[in-house]
Design a protein around this motif. Structure first.
Motif, PDB file in Angstrom:
ATOM      1  N   ASN A  98       0.829  -1.209   0.000  1.00  0.00           N
ATOM      2  CA  ASN A  98       0.000   0.000   0.000  1.00  0.00           C
ATOM      3  C   ASN A  98       0.861   1.256   0.000  1.00  0.00           C
ATOM      4  O   ASN A  98       0.617   2.190  -0.767  1.00  0.00           O
ATOM      5  N   VAL A  99       1.882   1.259   0.828  1.00  0.00           N
ATOM      6  CA  VAL A  99       2.719   2.450   0.946  1.00  0.00           C
ATOM      7  C   VAL A  99       3.626   2.592  -0.275  1.00  0.00           C
ATOM      8  O   VAL A  99       3.838   3.700  -0.790  1.00  0.00           O
ATOM      9  N   ALA A 127       8.820   3.917   1.105  1.00  0.00           N
ATOM     10  CA  ALA A 127       7.826   3.163   1.866  1.00  0.00           C
ATOM     11  C   ALA A 127       8.398   2.686   3.193  1.00  0.00           C
ATOM     12  O   ALA A 127       7.743   2.771   4.237  1.00  0.00           O
ATOM     13  N   ALA A 130       8.649   5.679   5.560  1.00  0.00           N
ATOM     14  CA  ALA A 130       7.342   6.161   6.019  1.00  0.00           C
ATOM     15  C   ALA A 130       6.750   5.232   7.073  1.00  0.00           C
ATOM     16  O   ALA A 130       6.200   5.695   8.086  1.00  0.00           O
ATOM     17  N   LEU A 131       6.847   3.924   6.857  1.00  0.00           N
ATOM     18  CA  LEU A 131       6.309   2.976   7.835  1.00  0.00           C
ATOM     19  C   LEU A 131       7.079   3.047   9.151  1.00  0.00           C
ATOM     20  O   LEU A 131       6.483   2.961  10.235  1.00  0.00           O
ATOM     21  N   ARG A 138       6.070  -3.743   8.462  1.00  0.00           N
ATOM     22  CA  ARG A 138       5.858  -3.862   7.026  1.00  0.00           C
ATOM     23  C   ARG A 138       5.072  -5.105   6.653  1.00  0.00           C
ATOM     24  O   ARG A 138       4.392  -5.136   5.634  1.00  0.00           O
ATOM     25  N   LEU A 153      -1.526   3.760   8.740  1.00  0.00           N
ATOM     26  CA  LEU A 153      -1.105   3.317   7.415  1.00  0.00           C
ATOM     27  C   LEU A 153      -1.402   4.401   6.379  1.00  0.00           C
ATOM     28  O   LEU A 153      -0.564   4.685   5.503  1.00  0.00           O
ATOM     29  N   ALA A 156       1.124   7.025   6.643  1.00  0.00           N
ATOM     30  CA  ALA A 156       2.373   6.546   6.039  1.00  0.00           C
ATOM     31  C   ALA A 156       2.316   6.649   4.524  1.00  0.00           C
ATOM     32  O   ALA A 156       3.313   7.005   3.874  1.00  0.00           O
ATOM     33  N   MET A 157       1.169   6.345   3.933  1.00  0.00           N
ATOM     34  CA  MET A 157       1.014   6.444   2.482  1.00  0.00           C
ATOM     35  C   MET A 157       1.214   7.885   2.018  1.00  0.00           C
ATOM     36  O   MET A 157       1.812   8.143   0.975  1.00  0.00           O
ATOM     37  N   ALA A 160       5.001   8.795   2.308  1.00  0.00           N
ATOM     38  CA  ALA A 160       5.861   8.155   1.313  1.00  0.00           C
ATOM     39  C   ALA A 160       6.002   8.978   0.045  1.00  0.00           C
ATOM     40  O   ALA A 160       6.911   8.735  -0.754  1.00  0.00           O
TER      41      ALA A 160
END
Length: 245
Positions: A98-99, A127, A130-131, A138, A153, A156-157, A160
């Motif tokens: 996703n990220v 990614a 960001a996570l 992850r 999440l 985080a997206m 990123a």
């Protein structure tokens, strides 16, 4: 210089004016909260600032550059990251994918002059970073996350894509106190090196984290100022906060 500056932004839907002459300015290092009752125009304002909707009139600048009318993909590449009122993740995919896809879709991969392998690695690195910043693992499928973890999440997206400005639409919606405290701490940390615009109905949370505030009622700005000034405003208390604020 302001990271984000809106001047008299207005959006009409036929005979309905959802946002009317809204002006605000946010700098990197500042968390600016937009509050108001349901139907005040807050989410429409975020849609204007993220390029989801074009304004009917008014101007919008990002880092001093006029970006009025730019589509959402172009604003994402220019430094706008956002989360949504309802989580916007692919639940059947992994947390990491996703990220990574968010980073790739925003065009974060470097230019064509770099080697192909390096271009492909850029969204992966974004990614991972960001996570780590939001404190999520992850591994695992996104659909197995708790509601609070899904909110993290989505943040985080947004991160990123390497934004200068974060637009967060009700990141605490549906969270319990413990998850809310985790997000509050994260937003304070993110505001150190981003300009953050926050829409939220949890007033205890808003007054605890915001540096500045805009109060909207019926699509218009009722009041702007520090949390202390907003809490003390008779007009805001009458229109929104109530006498016990």
């Amino acid at each position: 210089m302001s990271a984000l500056e809106a001047e008299a932004l207005t959006r009409r839907f036929g005979g309905l004016t959802a946002v009317a002459d809204v002006s605000l300015s946010i700098a990197v290092g500042e968390l600016h909260a937009v509050i108001g009752p349901n139907g005040a125009g807050k989410s429409t304002l975020v849609n204007l600032l993220s390029g989801t909707l074009p304004p009917s009139s008014g101007r919008f600048r990002l880092g001093g550059q006029d970006v009025t009318g730019w589509p959402s993909w172009r604003l994402a590449q220019a430094g706008i990251g956002r989360s949504f009122q309802r989580t916007n993740v692919l639940r059947e995919m992994s947390v990491f994918e996703n990220v990574r896809l968010a980073a790739q879709a925003a065009g974060f991969a470097p230019g064509l002059w770099l080697r192909r392998a390096k271009r492909a690695a850029a969204p992966i690195e974004a990614a991972r970073a960001a996570l780590a910043r939001v404190g999520l693992e992850r591994e695992g499928i996104a659909g197995t996350l708790s509601h609070g973890e899904l909110r993290l999440l989505e943040i985080a997206m947004a991160l990123a894509t390497h934004p200068r400005v974060l637009l967060l639409d009700e990141p605490l919606a549906g969270m319990g106190p413990e998850e809310g405290e985790r997000v509050a701490a994260l937003l304070k940390e993110l505001a150190r090196d981003h300009a953050v615009l926050l829409i939220e109905h949890d007033m205890d949370f808003v007054f605890a984290v915001a540096d500045s505030m805009t109060v909207m009622v019926d699509g218009r700005v009722l009041e702007q100022g520090t949390p202390t000034a907003i809490r003390a405003s008779d007009a805001v208390r009458e229109a929104y906060l109530g006498t016990d604020a």
